[in-house]
Design a protein around this motif. Structure first.
Motif, short mmCIF file in Angstrom:
data_model
loop_
_atom_site.label_atom_id
_atom_site.label_comp_id
_atom_site.label_asym_id
_atom_site.label_seq_id
_atom_site.Cartn_x
_atom_site.Cartn_y
_atom_site.Cartn_z
N SER A 1 45.80 4.51 -9.48
CA SER A 1 46.68 4.93 -10.92
C SER A 1 46.60 5.77 -11.53
O SER A 1 47.27 5.45 -12.45
CB SER A 1 46.49 3.30 -11.40
N ARG A 2 45.79 6.07 -12.09
CA ARG A 2 44.83 7.02 -13.05
C ARG A 2 45.78 8.82 -12.59
O ARG A 2 45.70 9.39 -13.41
CB ARG A 2 44.04 7.52 -12.96
N HIS A 3 46.00 8.97 -12.12
CA HIS A 3 46.75 10.01 -11.44
C HIS A 3 48.54 9.31 -11.70
O HIS A 3 49.22 10.32 -11.71
CB HIS A 3 46.83 10.70 -10.13
N VAL A 4 48.64 8.73 -11.90
CA VAL A 4 50.23 8.49 -12.48
C VAL A 4 50.53 8.86 -13.56
O VAL A 4 50.37 8.53 -14.57
CB VAL A 4 51.04 6.87 -11.89
N ASP A 5 51.64 9.15 -13.67
CA ASP A 5 52.19 10.16 -15.69
C ASP A 5 53.13 8.94 -15.38
O ASP A 5 54.64 10.07 -14.25
CB ASP A 5 52.81 11.03 -14.95
N VAL A 6 53.87 7.85 -15.89
CA VAL A 6 55.33 7.71 -15.81
C VAL A 6 56.16 8.28 -16.56
O VAL A 6 57.13 7.59 -16.43
CB VAL A 6 55.34 5.69 -16.15
N PHE A 7 56.45 8.87 -17.21
CA PHE A 7 56.89 9.68 -17.89
C PHE A 7 57.55 11.11 -17.00
O PHE A 7 58.80 11.23 -17.37
CB PHE A 7 56.49 10.78 -18.79
N VAL A 8 57.05 11.50 -15.81
CA VAL A 8 58.16 12.27 -14.80
C VAL A 8 59.36 11.76 -14.73
O VAL A 8 59.67 10.56 -14.33
CB VAL A 8 57.11 12.00 -14.02
N GLY A 9 60.27 12.46 -14.82
CA GLY A 9 61.75 12.28 -15.00
C GLY A 9 62.89 11.70 -15.93
O GLY A 9 64.18 10.81 -16.03
N THR A 10 61.32 11.37 -17.51
CA THR A 10 62.64 10.75 -18.50
C THR A 10 63.35 12.35 -19.49
O THR A 10 63.60 11.34 -20.41
CB THR A 10 61.43 10.47 -19.73
N GLY A 11 63.05 12.76 -19.10
CA GLY A 11 63.68 14.30 -19.56
C GLY A 11 64.60 14.93 -18.41
O GLY A 11 64.42 14.23 -17.63
N GLY A 12 65.25 15.85 -18.40
CA GLY A 12 65.80 16.65 -17.81
C GLY A 12 67.06 15.69 -17.56
O GLY A 12 68.01 14.42 -18.35
N HIS A 13 67.43 15.16 -15.90
CA HIS A 13 68.70 14.76 -15.83
C HIS A 13 67.63 13.27 -14.88
O HIS A 13 68.48 12.98 -13.87
CB HIS A 13 69.59 15.27 -15.25
N GLY A 14 66.91 13.15 -14.97
CA GLY A 14 65.89 11.73 -14.12
C GLY A 14 66.08 10.57 -13.82
O GLY A 14 66.24 10.01 -13.33
#
Length: 809
Positions: free
Chosen positions: A45-58
């Motif tokens: 779980s420590r490798h997860v970045d929950v902010f992936v896709g919160t920018g651009g058009h994710g």
């Protein structure tokens, strides 16, 4: 018809071992962080970045939820327009509050139910302007500019109950942020059906909680979320309950809540149409309701809030809350959420020397676990597609949020491998929906309503795939006549033309070419179910009809293209255009280049229309090589371009694997590896397009394992180019699948040889039955292509239910 296009009008580091993922201030590096309630994430779980896709058009959200959870407790930075589909975007500089339901990565939207916002000072009833951020914002951006199509306001932006924010951090199951304008530290976690908030007020004196039941996603900023039948009721000095019916994308969906606070509020005010009700009013009804709960000494201890949800009724919300959060142990709930995430993420263990790859992989795996979402109460009740309340058999669960036009391609095939125990509930729920729904087979069902978004009726593909892979606990016999009615009888989105002419004419129906192609695949899927039901005559007719793609293919030009009802090709024709005129588009989120390769089930027969396999291979080469010059009316979903190939949208997700059918599997290997390495990053704008409820991420997860289901109903996977050195999948029942890539690394995308359980494997594909039984799939990789691998007709993937060698003879 409703497609995502309608919603586009008017308008792309967590340190290893760090306890939290953090979005940096502008220009600042990512940093590890600690603080209240922030025990370090463990395991993968420590490798997860929950902010992936919160920018651009994710269009993803960063808040707290559980795998497949009913509650998604997350901050809302805006509630309208396309890039606010999840309620959150990293470009916004202030937070409106924290609502309990969100969609992950969709291109159309709804939800954002039961907004809670802590405040100090005078109660503000309006959220304020999106542009409010100010020059002292200490989060990611110093200021936020209005979008180009939004009128600029005269005077400074109004704050309302918004707050600027700083120190935003999150990991699976936990979110925290400091609201700088009100000096409140907000922390969020969740159970399956409830959200938990912890607010630490940093300013002496009184504080309050605003509950905005009128808040919700609305596509048009000028038209608020439409609500009917709303109610709020105060119960004692520590409980607020209520509900509403929402008329947005999922028109007429019901949502109810029960909220308790950890200490009594000093007083409470209910509002209707932003006017306070008389003192002592304990209940409000209407369409535009809010409540303010006041606490005289807010700073003396953290204020805890717990909110249970139900689509059935308020009593259901209360039962869900008491069953899942009987006390006030926020840290214990957060630890339980972390353990739930680790259990699911840990089903796949990987080895790779690249920390970036590890972060991208586990962030993608995390996003594959956000939908479908649980949609039944602890007592087994749920609201069906007929809006009636139903009861489940013991041990079963009901789900919602099926983005089927997207997810039948990779997400559901991925589930059949590493979420096999959940497949019967997920798929039998689709059967239940079509039996209950006045709209027939599910297309894009959300919280008991059919949104009708996108084309085809791809629930048939998910059901047929499960049947082909031998999953029990699904009522296939119940599904068959309901799906047959859609295919053979219903007057539905061009199907009468499709049945009569063999195609849908573009001078009679919008998006006709894409609809023809997608119905052809649905026919193929339904034929499989027909055979299983013993309806072999229907199965044969459906298989033949699944070749209707021929009727929109022009062999002279080598493209699918719009055709009129009189049989004539419509002129003028431009393969990069969206349509033949201003009235409507001929293709769904694609053009003729991309739609020409939307054939997943009958590739060898299709290739003959181009002049044979060599000509088909040249056409694939041209797809990736022809410069993209999309017209101004192209939807933003057509993104992640490599030539005319668009990785940011789902119709192309199988295309790189089609080289395997031509015998040039080395080109699949090169293309897939390139896409894995260039279309995904562990960053807020790290996705090429909308996440689409896990489909974009599922493509990556399967691709990194070296697999892809070009035709899910075939129950086969085509090899790609494994990105990971090793992966171990827990298949359940004590079975494990190990995938190894020896000699792997940058610049070494080419398969030299394959072994399955120690024995040579010359095929460029493998069946689900082999993988699901467990074993070791070992690739040997190299820097130069082994053009002989997969080249023999006997080694190419089957299509149309027949071996390749038989069709190429």
């Amino acid at each position: 018809m409703v497609t995502r296009r309608r919603f586009l009008q008017g308008m792309a580091m967590t340190a290893l071992g760090a306890p939290l993922a953090r979005l940096p201030a502008l220009g600042a590096p990512r940093a590890a962080a600690g603080g209240a309630g922030t025990a370090a994430a463990a395991g993968v779980s420590r490798h997860v970045d929950v902010f992936v896709g919160t920018g651009g058009h994710g269009h993803t959200f960063p808040g707290a939820t559980l795998p497949f959870g009913m509650v998604q407790l997350s901050p809302d930075t805006y509630d309208a327009e396309w890039d606010a589909c999840s309620g959150y975007h990293q470009d916004d500089g202030s937070i409106m509050g924290f609502s309990h339901t969100h969609l992950s990565g969709t291109g159309a939207s709804d939800m954002l139910d039961v907004l809670v916002m802590p405040g100090t000072g005078e109660v503000q009833l309006q959220p304020g302007d999106r542009e409010y951020a100010g020059t002292n914002h200490h989060s990611r951006y110093d200021a936020v500019r209005p979008s180009a199509d939004e009128p600029r306001r005269s005077g400074p932006p109004k704050r309302g109950y918004r707050s600027r924010y700083a120190d935003e951090r999150a990991r699976p199951g936990y979110y925290r942020v400091r609201l700088t304008d009100v000096e409140v530290l907000a922390e969020l976690t969740a159970t399956l059906r409830a959200g938990l908030h912890r607010y630490t007020f940093g300013r002496p004196g009184a504080g309050h909680l605003l509950v905005d039941l009128a808040h919700g996603y609305h596509d048009d900023p000028a038209v608020p979320c439409k609500v009917s039948g709303a109610q709020l009721k105060l119960v004692g000095r520590d409980t607020l309950v209520g509900g509403r019916v929402v008329h947005q994308w999922a028109n007429g969906r019901h949502i109810y809540f029960a909220m308790k606070v950890s200490r009594p509020f000093a007083r409470a005010t209910l509002y209707s149409e932003d006017a306070p009700l008389p003192d002592g009013s304990a209940e409000a009804k209407g369409a535009h309701l809010k409540a303010a709960l006041h606490f005289d000494d807010a700073q003396r201890a953290p204020l805890l809030v717990k909110v249970g949800l139900s689509a059935v009724d308020i009593d259901g919300a209360l039962r869900n809350l008491e069953a899942e959060v009987p006390g006030w142990d926020f840290d214990g709930a957060q630890r339980a959420a972390a353990q739930a995430w680790e259990a699911e993420l840990g089903r796949i263990r990987i080895d790779t020397p690249s920390e970036e790859t590890r972060r991208v992989f586990y962030s993608a795996l995390y996003h594959t676990l956000l939908a479908p979402t649980l949609f039944s109460d602890v007592d087994g009740r749920y609201r069906g597609m007929d809006l009636a309340v139903h009861a489940l058999p013991p041990g079963r669960h009901n789900y919602s949020t099926y983005s089927l036009w997207d997810t039948y391609r990779a997400l559901h095939p991925l589930f059949t491998l590493y979420q096999a125990g959940r497949v019967p509930d997920l798929v039998d729920g689709l059967v239940r929906m079509m039996a209950e729904s006045p709209d027939g087979p599910p297309v894009w069902p959300l919280q008991g309503r059919e949104t009708g978004c996108m084309i085809g009726y791809h629930s048939v593909a998910v059901i047929a795939e499960a049947q082909a892979k031998g999953f029990a606990g699904i009522d296939y016999a119940r599904a068959w006549p309901l799906l047959r009615k859609r295919a053979m009888d219903d007057d539905y989105r061009g199907l009468p033309y499709y049945r009569k002419l063999g195609y849908i004419p573009s001078d009679r129906e919008g998006e006709a070419v894409s609809k023809t192609l997608e119905y052809a695949y649905d026919d193929w899927a339904l034929a499989s179910l027909a055979d299983a039901a013993g309806a072999h005559g229907d199965a044969e007719a459906l298989r033949e009809r699944s070749r209707n793609y021929r009727n929109v293919f022009d062999p002279k030009l080598g493209f699918v293209r719009p055709r009129a009802a009189d049989g004539q090709w419509i002129e003028p024709f431009d393969p990069q255009a969206m349509g033949h005129g201003a009235r409507w588009r001929d293709f769904t989120e694609s053009n003729a280049w991309q739609a020409t390769f939307l054939n997943q089930h009958d590739v060898y027969a299709y290739a003959r229309l181009f002049g044979g396999m060599e000509a088909f291979e040249r056409k694939l080469d041209a797809l990736f090589a022809t410069p993209a010059q999309l017209p101004p009316d192209a939807p933003p979903d057509i993104a992640g371009l490599v030539g005319q190939y668009a990785h940011g949208n789902e119709p192309g997700h199988h295309v790189a694997y089609l080289y395997a059918y031509t015998g040039a599997h080395h080109k699949t290997q090169a293309r897939v590896r390139m896409l894995l390495e260039t279309m995904y990053r562990a960053a807020p704008d790290g996705l090429a397009g909308n996440e689409d409820c896990g489909q974009m991420s599922a493509w990556y997860v399967l691709g990194a394992l070296g697999l892809y289901a070009v035709d899910p109903v075939s129950a086969n996977y085509v090899f790609g180019s494994p990105l990971l050195d090793r992966a171990e999948l827990d298949l359940g029942g004590g079975r494990k699948l190990v995938v190894e890539a020896h000699g792997n690394g940058p610049g070494r995308p080419y398969i030299q040889s394959v072994r399955w359980n120690g024995q040579p494997w010359t095929k460029s594909w493998i069946g689900h039955a082999e993988l699901a039984g467990g074993g070791t799939l070992a690739f040997t990789m190299g820097a130069t292509p082994n053009k002989a691998f997969g080249a023999a007709p006997a080694d190419r993937p089957p299509a149309f239910g027949r071996p390749a060698a038989e069709q190429l003879a």
